[in-house]
Design a protein around this motif. Structure first.
Motif, PDB file in Angstrom:
ATOM      1  N   ASN A 156     -37.489 -30.874  53.965  1.00 31.85           N
ATOM      2  CA  ASN A 156     -37.032 -31.569  55.167  1.00 31.85           C
ATOM      3  C   ASN A 156     -36.116 -30.717  56.038  1.00 31.85           C
ATOM      4  O   ASN A 156     -35.756 -31.125  57.137  1.00 31.85           O
ATOM      5  CB  ASN A 156     -36.300 -32.849  54.741  1.00 31.85           C
ATOM      6  N   ALA A 157     -35.737 -29.529  55.576  1.00 29.36           N
ATOM      7  CA  ALA A 157     -34.763 -28.712  56.301  1.00 29.36           C
ATOM      8  C   ALA A 157     -35.349 -28.126  57.582  1.00 29.36           C
ATOM      9  O   ALA A 157     -36.535 -27.836  57.654  1.00 29.36           O
ATOM     10  CB  ALA A 157     -34.266 -27.585  55.404  1.00 29.36           C
ATOM     11  N   PRO A 158     -34.517 -27.945  58.625  1.00 30.54           N
ATOM     12  CA  PRO A 158     -34.982 -27.310  59.867  1.00 30.54           C
ATOM     13  C   PRO A 158     -35.427 -25.880  59.606  1.00 30.54           C
ATOM     14  O   PRO A 158     -34.827 -25.183  58.800  1.00 30.54           O
ATOM     15  CB  PRO A 158     -33.733 -27.336  60.759  1.00 30.54           C
ATOM     16  N   ARG A 159     -36.464 -25.462  60.319  1.00 33.43           N
ATOM     17  CA  ARG A 159     -36.980 -24.115  60.143  1.00 33.43           C
ATOM     18  C   ARG A 159     -36.837 -23.272  61.407  1.00 33.43           C
ATOM     19  O   ARG A 159     -37.108 -22.082  61.388  1.00 33.43           O
ATOM     20  CB  ARG A 159     -38.446 -24.164  59.706  1.00 33.43           C
ATOM     21  N   GLN A 160     -36.431 -23.867  62.491  1.00 35.88           N
ATOM     22  CA  GLN A 160     -36.232 -23.130  63.731  1.00 35.88           C
ATOM     23  C   GLN A 160     -34.761 -23.112  64.090  1.00 35.88           C
ATOM     24  O   GLN A 160     -34.025 -24.064  63.793  1.00 35.88           O
ATOM     25  CB  GLN A 160     -37.028 -23.779  64.871  1.00 35.88           C
ATOM     26  N   ASP A 161     -34.315 -22.051  64.735  1.00 40.04           N
ATOM     27  CA  ASP A 161     -32.903 -21.923  65.083  1.00 40.04           C
ATOM     28  C   ASP A 161     -32.431 -23.067  65.969  1.00 40.04           C
ATOM     29  O   ASP A 161     -31.346 -23.600  65.788  1.00 40.04           O
ATOM     30  CB  ASP A 161     -32.656 -20.582  65.784  1.00 40.04           C
ATOM     31  N   ARG A 162     -33.247 -23.439  66.948  1.00 41.11           N
ATOM     32  CA  ARG A 162     -32.801 -24.485  67.872  1.00 41.11           C
ATOM     33  C   ARG A 162     -32.720 -25.846  67.181  1.00 41.11           C
ATOM     34  O   ARG A 162     -31.854 -26.657  67.506  1.00 41.11           O
ATOM     35  CB  ARG A 162     -33.724 -24.573  69.092  1.00 41.11           C
ATOM     36  N   THR A 163     -33.609 -26.079  66.211  1.00 46.89           N
ATOM     37  CA  THR A 163     -33.536 -27.335  65.458  1.00 46.89           C
ATOM     38  C   THR A 163     -32.343 -27.306  64.519  1.00 46.89           C
ATOM     39  O   THR A 163     -31.664 -28.318  64.332  1.00 46.89           O
ATOM     40  CB  THR A 163     -34.834 -27.552  64.659  1.00 46.89           C
ATOM     41  N   MET A 164     -32.066 -26.148  63.924  1.00 42.53           N
ATOM     42  CA  MET A 164     -30.887 -25.996  63.077  1.00 42.53           C
ATOM     43  C   MET A 164     -29.617 -26.254  63.876  1.00 42.53           C
ATOM     44  O   MET A 164     -28.688 -26.929  63.402  1.00 42.53           O
ATOM     45  CB  MET A 164     -30.848 -24.595  62.470  1.00 42.53           C
TER      46      MET A 164
END
Length: 243
Positions: A156-164
């Motif tokens: 479920n963790a974000p994989r893109q910098d902007r989503t992080m």
């Protein structure tokens, strides 16, 4: 039979000593990689999420094994496969919503939860700290009460910098507002509507990464100093800002 007795002795020792647990994991990395490769039906590399999940499952096997379960390696292999199946099912569900919810762009191969659970970071490098093992166990027990596991969060963790960055913004907002944390602890659910309104992060982003955000808040607000310190550095590197 003699070899199995030796392994059982090593497992029992590893359960009591973090350094021995790390040594046992390192000694059986070829076995762990092999089981992940069997599941993938291809070579398994260090960059595969399945490799990290298989290592976590092996560590889980060390902690949960007893002689009534039969051969330790058979039990570990079964547990690795079970956790990988769980991961695959969650990935399949996630992919089913990909065209509607996932932002476009290239994705990083590794998630933040991989870093949290990566034995090279939390077990290998901190093997001399018994408190690290205790924190991981305690966090795992708390997570059970909220219906989430390490595997859930890895998927479920974000994989893109902007989503992080967006998730980091929501986490910082929630951590700064006691009423949101109180509601989370009382209901064992993330108050998505209030969090979206207060943080300015789109609700669909919060929903897509709900389990990740929930566990990050548990980590940041429940005294897990070692894990929290590790997170601070990871979030800074990934652009998530100070936690």
């Amino acid at each position: 039979m003699k070899e199995e007795h030796r392994i059982v002795s090593l497992v029992q020792a590893a359960r009591q000593d973090m350094r021995k647990a790390d040594e046992l994991i390192r000694a059986y990395l070829p076995f762990i990689r092999s089981e992940a490769a069997k599941f993938l039906a291809r070579i398994c590399t260090d960059q595969d999420d399945e490799y990290s999940i298989a290592m976590i499952a092996f560590y889980e096997a060390i902690n949960n094994y007893n002689k009534e379960r039969g051969s330790f390696l058979n039990y570990a292999a079964m547990l690795i496969r079970s956790r990988l199946i769980d991961y695959q099912r969650k990935e399949a569900r996630h992919q089913g919503h990909l065209s509607l919810d996932e932002p476009s762009g290239e994705e990083d191969d590794r998630s933040l939860m991989d870093s949290i659970a990566d034995h090279r970071d939390l077990i290998g490098e901190a093997s001399n700290l018994e408190a690290t093992e205790q924190e991981i166990r305690e966090l795992g027990e708390v997570m059970k009460g909220f219906g989430v596991s390490f595997t859930d969060v890895s998927a479920n963790a974000p994989r893109q910098d902007r989503t992080m960055e967006a998730c980091g913004k929501a986490i910082r907002y929630a951590a700064a507002h006691k009423e949101i944390l109180d509601e989370l602890l009382r209901t064992k659910k993330l108050p998505l509507a209030r969090l979206a309104l207060g943080s300015g992060v789109e609700r669909k982003t919060l929903e897509r990464h709900r389990k990740y955000i929930l566990v990050m808040l548990l980590i940041l607000t429940n005294g897990y100093e070692i894990i929290r310190g590790h997170l601070y550095h990871v979030l800074r590197k990934k652009g998530g800002g100070s936690a």
